[in-house]
Design an enzyme around this catalytic site. Structure first.
Site, PDB file in Angstrom:
ATOM      1  N   TYR A  81      -1.806  31.430   3.634  1.00 40.59           N
ATOM      2  CA  TYR A  81      -2.342  30.075   3.626  1.00 40.59           C
ATOM      3  C   TYR A  81      -1.798  29.239   2.500  1.00 40.59           C
ATOM      4  O   TYR A  81      -1.772  28.025   2.601  1.00 40.59           O
ATOM      5  CB  TYR A  81      -3.867  29.988   3.614  1.00 40.59           C
ATOM      6  CG  TYR A  81      -4.684  31.228   3.601  1.00 40.59           C
ATOM      7  CD1 TYR A  81      -5.441  31.554   2.496  1.00 40.59           C
ATOM      8  CD2 TYR A  81      -4.746  32.048   4.717  1.00 40.59           C
ATOM      9  CE1 TYR A  81      -6.242  32.677   2.504  1.00 40.59           C
ATOM     10  CE2 TYR A  81      -5.542  33.173   4.710  1.00 40.59           C
ATOM     11  CZ  TYR A  81      -6.294  33.488   3.604  1.00 40.59           C
ATOM     12  OH  TYR A  81      -7.078  34.591   3.606  1.00 40.59           O
TER      13      TYR A  81
ATOM     14  N   GLU B 240      -2.850   8.599  11.639  1.00 40.25           N
ATOM     15  CA  GLU B 240      -2.681   9.306  12.906  1.00 40.25           C
ATOM     16  C   GLU B 240      -1.292   9.937  12.984  1.00 40.25           C
ATOM     17  O   GLU B 240      -1.136  11.073  13.455  1.00 40.25           O
ATOM     18  CB  GLU B 240      -2.861   8.343  14.089  1.00 40.25           C
ATOM     19  CG  GLU B 240      -4.268   7.808  14.260  1.00 40.25           C
ATOM     20  CD  GLU B 240      -4.565   6.535  13.479  1.00 40.25           C
ATOM     21  OE1 GLU B 240      -5.500   5.821  13.873  1.00 40.25           O
ATOM     22  OE2 GLU B 240      -3.889   6.238  12.464  1.00 40.25           O
TER      23      GLU B 240
ATOM     24  N   GLU C 172       0.824  -1.212   0.000  1.00 40.47           N
ATOM     25  CA  GLU C 172       0.000   0.000   0.000  1.00 40.47           C
ATOM     26  C   GLU C 172       0.855   1.258   0.000  1.00 40.47           C
ATOM     27  O   GLU C 172       0.559   2.224  -0.703  1.00 40.47           O
ATOM     28  CB  GLU C 172      -0.943  -0.002   1.208  1.00 40.47           C
ATOM     29  CG  GLU C 172      -1.907   1.164   1.224  1.00 40.47           C
ATOM     30  CD  GLU C 172      -2.821   1.166   2.436  1.00 40.47           C
ATOM     31  OE1 GLU C 172      -3.625   2.096   2.545  1.00 40.47           O
ATOM     32  OE2 GLU C 172      -2.721   0.253   3.287  1.00 40.47           O
TER      33      GLU C 172
ATOM     34  N   LYS D 102      -8.216   9.373   4.373  1.00 37.07           N
ATOM     35  CA  LYS D 102      -7.639   8.435   3.408  1.00 37.07           C
ATOM     36  C   LYS D 102      -8.791   8.048   2.492  1.00 37.07           C
ATOM     37  O   LYS D 102      -9.713   7.332   2.891  1.00 37.07           O
ATOM     38  CB  LYS D 102      -7.072   7.216   4.118  1.00 37.07           C
ATOM     39  CG  LYS D 102      -6.458   6.201   3.192  1.00 37.07           C
ATOM     40  CD  LYS D 102      -6.014   4.995   3.998  1.00 37.07           C
ATOM     41  CE  LYS D 102      -4.606   4.647   3.626  1.00 37.07           C
ATOM     42  NZ  LYS D 102      -4.055   3.579   4.448  1.00 37.07           N
TER      43      LYS D 102
END
Length: 119
Positions: free
Chosen positions: A54, A74, A21, A99
């Site tokens: 920004y 996380e 992955e 995700k």
């Protein structure tokens, strides 16, 4: 607390528990809310120097998401929060890290984590 809200920051990153992955990568989306004690001064002066650019925050988030690799979203969220709080003059950050279309058998739009951190 005043806020600047950045919604829908998207990138392709190499995160995930299985090595395969991380190798292939996936699509991610981040919403970031930057908290300030007050935005009154930049509101009055209309000067970029009195606030956070920004576009620079977005660039930094995308750099972290695309140039680093984490097993867990996380950890990705924590790294982004830490760097943004260190590099920009803000009081707090709220992140939602998604995700998109995770590689599981069940139909789901995304997995997400939501964190709040203070300077």
């Amino acid at each position: 607390m005043d806020k600047i809200i950045l919604k829908g920051i998207r990138f392709h990153g190499h995160h995930g528990v299985p090595e395969a992955e991380r190798h292939v990568g996936g699509h991610y989306e981040i919403d970031a809310t930057l908290g300030y004690s007050t935005l009154a001064n930049p509101g009055k002066t209309d000067a970029l120097a009195d606030t956070v650019d920004y576009s620079e925050v977005v660039t930094r988030i995308i750099e972290i998401g695309t140039q680093q690799s984490f097993q867990l979203i996380e950890a990705l969220a924590e790294q982004i929060a830490t760097v943004i709080l260190e590099q920009f003059a803000i009081d707090e950050i709220h992140l939602i890290v998604k995700k998109l279309h995770p590689p599981i058998d069940q139909p789901i739009d995304y997995f997400a984590v939501e964190i709040f951190r203070n300077a």
